[in-house]
Write an enzyme that holds these catalytic residues in place. Structure first.
Site, short mmCIF file in Angstrom:
data_model
loop_
_atom_site.label_atom_id
_atom_site.label_comp_id
_atom_site.label_asym_id
_atom_site.label_seq_id
_atom_site.Cartn_x
_atom_site.Cartn_y
_atom_site.Cartn_z
N GLY A 223 0.78 -1.23 0.00
CA GLY A 223 0.00 0.00 0.00
C GLY A 223 0.82 1.29 0.00
O GLY A 223 0.51 2.24 -0.72
N CYS A 273 6.35 4.13 15.43
CA CYS A 273 6.89 4.75 16.65
C CYS A 273 5.79 5.20 17.59
O CYS A 273 5.99 6.08 18.43
CB CYS A 273 7.78 5.94 16.29
SG CYS A 273 9.31 5.44 15.50
N THR A 276 -0.16 5.85 15.72
CA THR A 276 -1.57 5.44 15.77
C THR A 276 -1.99 5.14 17.20
O THR A 276 -3.09 5.51 17.62
CB THR A 276 -1.82 4.22 14.86
OG1 THR A 276 -1.39 4.56 13.55
CG2 THR A 276 -3.29 3.85 14.81
C1 SPV Z 1 4.04 4.70 7.11
O1 SPV Z 1 4.86 3.82 6.86
O2 SPV Z 1 4.36 5.82 7.52
C2 SPV Z 1 2.62 4.44 6.93
C3 SPV Z 1 2.22 3.34 6.10
O3 SPV Z 1 1.81 5.17 7.39
S1 SPV Z 1 2.69 3.62 4.48
O4 SPV Z 1 1.48 3.63 3.68
O5 SPV Z 1 3.54 2.51 4.12
O6 SPV Z 1 3.36 4.87 4.35
#
Ligand code: SPV
Ligand code: MN
Length: 628
Positions: A223, A273, A276
């Site tokens: 993603g 880190c 979330t």
């Molecule tokens: C991150 O890695 O900072 C994310 C997921 O939020 S990504 O979509 O891989 O960027």
């Protein structure tokens, strides 16, 4: 010239799909589609409108093509990326820059013509035998000064399905938009698929063309590499916002209700880190967990969530540490799990608080306990960077202003990284400039599984935005400093560190301690508590932490813990200043105020060290000691 691309599309699309595009009739979209079809040569083309039937078609096709499989809980599906396609590929994500454009050594780039040639070759005929899907979205709330229209072209139903969950619809908005309105464009092909996953990952490329606002992504499905609207749009957003005097940031946005009114805080943390989990703490509302646009409106900083869903890490999500997410992930509803373990239609992940089966199916195919990869390393049941994709509205604590076109007023900004030896758990900066420089621009963090490569290496990561910085460092820092300095009360900047260790490498904090740091921050915003000045900022008073630990966590917080966690580690602080200063000295155009602010901090540390030694206990600190 005008209408040329639309006329060509009349011949390339069937009647129904052409009518959908004719309603949009935006020159940027017409150009992108014409170019993409001629290049990728799909067997068929599907243009998605905002009609729920179109979203359902995409969801069904993701199952039919086996990019996703159904799980036992209604609405849940699982998707796997290949074993070497489990995270963002920093090395192969590059800005395409003409020879006369230099963004500095921290920016990964490729000469534009050369890069375009390469990626176009990889995309050539990449959609033969497949359907091309075209989707439209609005980044940020609709009908807002923050709205940014976008168009995603992909041959992956998984990517389109994920974006339908994560972003607000934009087809109607595009139909009604001014023909000059800028559109962010994304062209993605998963490339050759074997068992539903991209097979040619050695030819994985993610190239960002700032000149045309087009991002190309090929031979990948993960993603973060493929969903244009996520980190790829973020890069285009950084570039646009800095030109226009606002900010695109790697930040959550949360609301903390007090006395009938919410205080909004944003926080920037590198991936994996605690971003979330901080955004999901109890007693708060979540407006966003990853990407925010910040603008000044009538003398205030206001923020929106660019997205409306979460592409969250599913490591350690369990009923104790993350009850709201755990609940949302276990009830019926539209959720895509990726790179977890599946057994008998049920997803399993590390740290879920349940026993994990010893066999099943995961990103490596059939999996059994003890299975090793090509290098002989044991394959975990679910990948450390396994993810879930769901709408924020599935969460009971979703903030009511998620889609508010006016956004929310930001009262504080938090910067945090994975820093085992230096920063205290929470500290307030002296003012906007001090915060931007010593917290944001000085952020360092140890690498994690969210990007490919070695873990645990300390890396400079200003504002936790370095991976997405489509501008030179001096431009970014200068614009950041300017952004709020003329405001009567700019957001207060805090630094946090959940990863501080003692000399033996043991973490000094519990996982839930962040509840206390957050509450202290809110009390500071509200002017309800005092703070102790140190050479590097204001830290909490022991009595306030003792009260908050008892009130919020039912824990007895001892003076010894306070001392250990909040000791000013002078040698480490000085070493950090030296590292950071060296980095900026090697750049062009860094404002003098950055060096002056670091120098002042160094002088304060050295002065304090003279009277109090290398490791300054907060219990010994007093205003007098600092001034003396
Ligand atoms: C991150 O890695 O900072 C994310 C997921 O939020 S990504 O979509 O891989 O960027
Ligand atoms: Mn992120």
């Amino acid at each position: 010239m005008k209408g040329e691309h639309l006329e060509s599309l009349r011949n390339l699309l069937d009647k129904v799909n052409f009518q959908k595009i004719e309603r949009v009739d935006h020159p940027t979209v017409n150009y992108l589609l014409h170019k993409a079809i001629e290049l990728c040569k799909p067997d068929s083309i599907f243009i998605a409108t905002d009609d729920p039937g179109d979203a359902e078609y995409i969801r069904m096709k993701a199952l039919e093509t086996k990019e996703e499989s159904e799980l036992a809980t209604p609405g849940h599906t699982v998707h796997f990326d290949g074993p070497r396609d489990q995270a963002r590929d920093k090395e192969n994500t590059r800005y395409l820059l003409p020879p006369d454009v230099h963004l500095g050594k921290h920016i990964n780039y490729k000469e534009r013509d050369e890069g375009l040639k390469e990626v176009i070759e990889f995309l050539r005929e990449s959609m033969k035998g497949k359907e091309m899907i075209v989707c439209f979205y609005c980044l940020g709330p609709r009908n807002s000064i923050f709205s940014q229209l976008s168009c995603q072209v992909t041959d992956s139903f998984y990517v389109a399905h994920s974006e339908n969950i994560l972003y607000r619809p934009g087809y109607e908005d595009l139909c009604n938009a001014d023909k000059q309105a800028p559109v962010f464009c994304f062209l993605h092909s998963a490339g050759r698929l074997v068992d539903g996953v991209s097979a040619d990952v050695d030819k994985r490329r993610i190239y960002i063309d700032l000149a045309e606002n087009i991002v190309y992504s090929v031979n990948t499905q993960y993603g973060g590499n493929t969903m244009g609207l996520k980190k790829l749009a973020m890069r285009l957003g950084v570039s646009k916002s800095l030109r226009e005097g606002w900010l695109t940031e790697h930040m959550f946005v949360i609301g903390v209700p007090r006395d009938g009114e919410s205080h909004y805080i944003t926080g920037a943390f590198p991936s994996l880190c605690g971003k979330t989990s901080t955004a999901m703490l109890p007693g708060q509302t979540i407006l966003g967990d990853d990407i925010a646009y910040l603008k000044k409106v009538n003398g205030e900083v206001r923020a929106v969530n660019v997205e409306s869903g979460i592409f969250g890490i599913i490591l350690d999500v369990n009923p104790v540490d993350d009850p709201a997410i755990f609940e949302a992930l276990t009830k019926p509803g539209e959720v895509i799990f990726s790179n977890v373990l599946v057994k008998d239609g049920k997803p399993y992940w590390t740290g879920m608080g349940e026993e994990i089966p010893t066999s099943g199916y995961n990103f490596s195919g059939e999996w059994w306990q003890g299975k090793v990869d090509e290098e002989g390393k044991e394959i975990p049941p679910s990948h450390k960077n396994a993810r879930y994709t769901m709408r924020l509205s599935e969460l009971p604590n979703c903030d009511p202003h998620l889609d508010d076109p006016a956004g929310v007023r930001v009262e504080a900004i938090i910067f945090g990284g994975r820093d085992s030896d230096c920063w205290v758990p929470v500290e307030q900066s002296f003012d906007w400039t001090h915060g931007v420089i010593t917290k944001g621009a000085s952020l360092e963090s140890e690498t994690t599984a969210a990007t490919l490569g070695k873990e645990g290496v300390r890396k400079f990561n200003p504002m936790s935005n370095l991976d997405f910085l489509a501008a030179s460092l001096d431009t970014y820092i200068n614009k950041y400093l300017d952004f709020a300095k003329d405001l009567p009360s700019p957001p207060i900047i805090f630094g946090v560190n959940y990863f501080l260790m003692d000399e033996e490498g043991k973490y000094l904090n519990g996982i839930m301690d962040k509840v206390v740091w957050l509450n202290w921050i809110v009390e500071r915003i509200r002017g309800r508590v005092g703070a102790l000045p140190t050479p590097t900022g204001f830290i909490p008073l022991y009595r306030d932490l003792k009260r908050l630990f008892a009130e919020k966590l039912g824990l007895d917080y001892s003076e010894a813990q306070y001392k250990q966690q909040f000791t000013v580690r002078v040698p480490q602080q000085l070493a950090k200043i030296e590292r950071i200063e060296r980095i900026y000295r090697n750049e062009w155009g860094i404002p003098e105020v950055l060096f002056k602010t670091l120098e002042d901090q160094k002088l304060r540390l050295e002065k304090a060290r003279k009277s109090l030694g290398d490791f300054i206990s907060p219990l010994e600190l007093s205003q007098g000691a600092l001034e003396g």
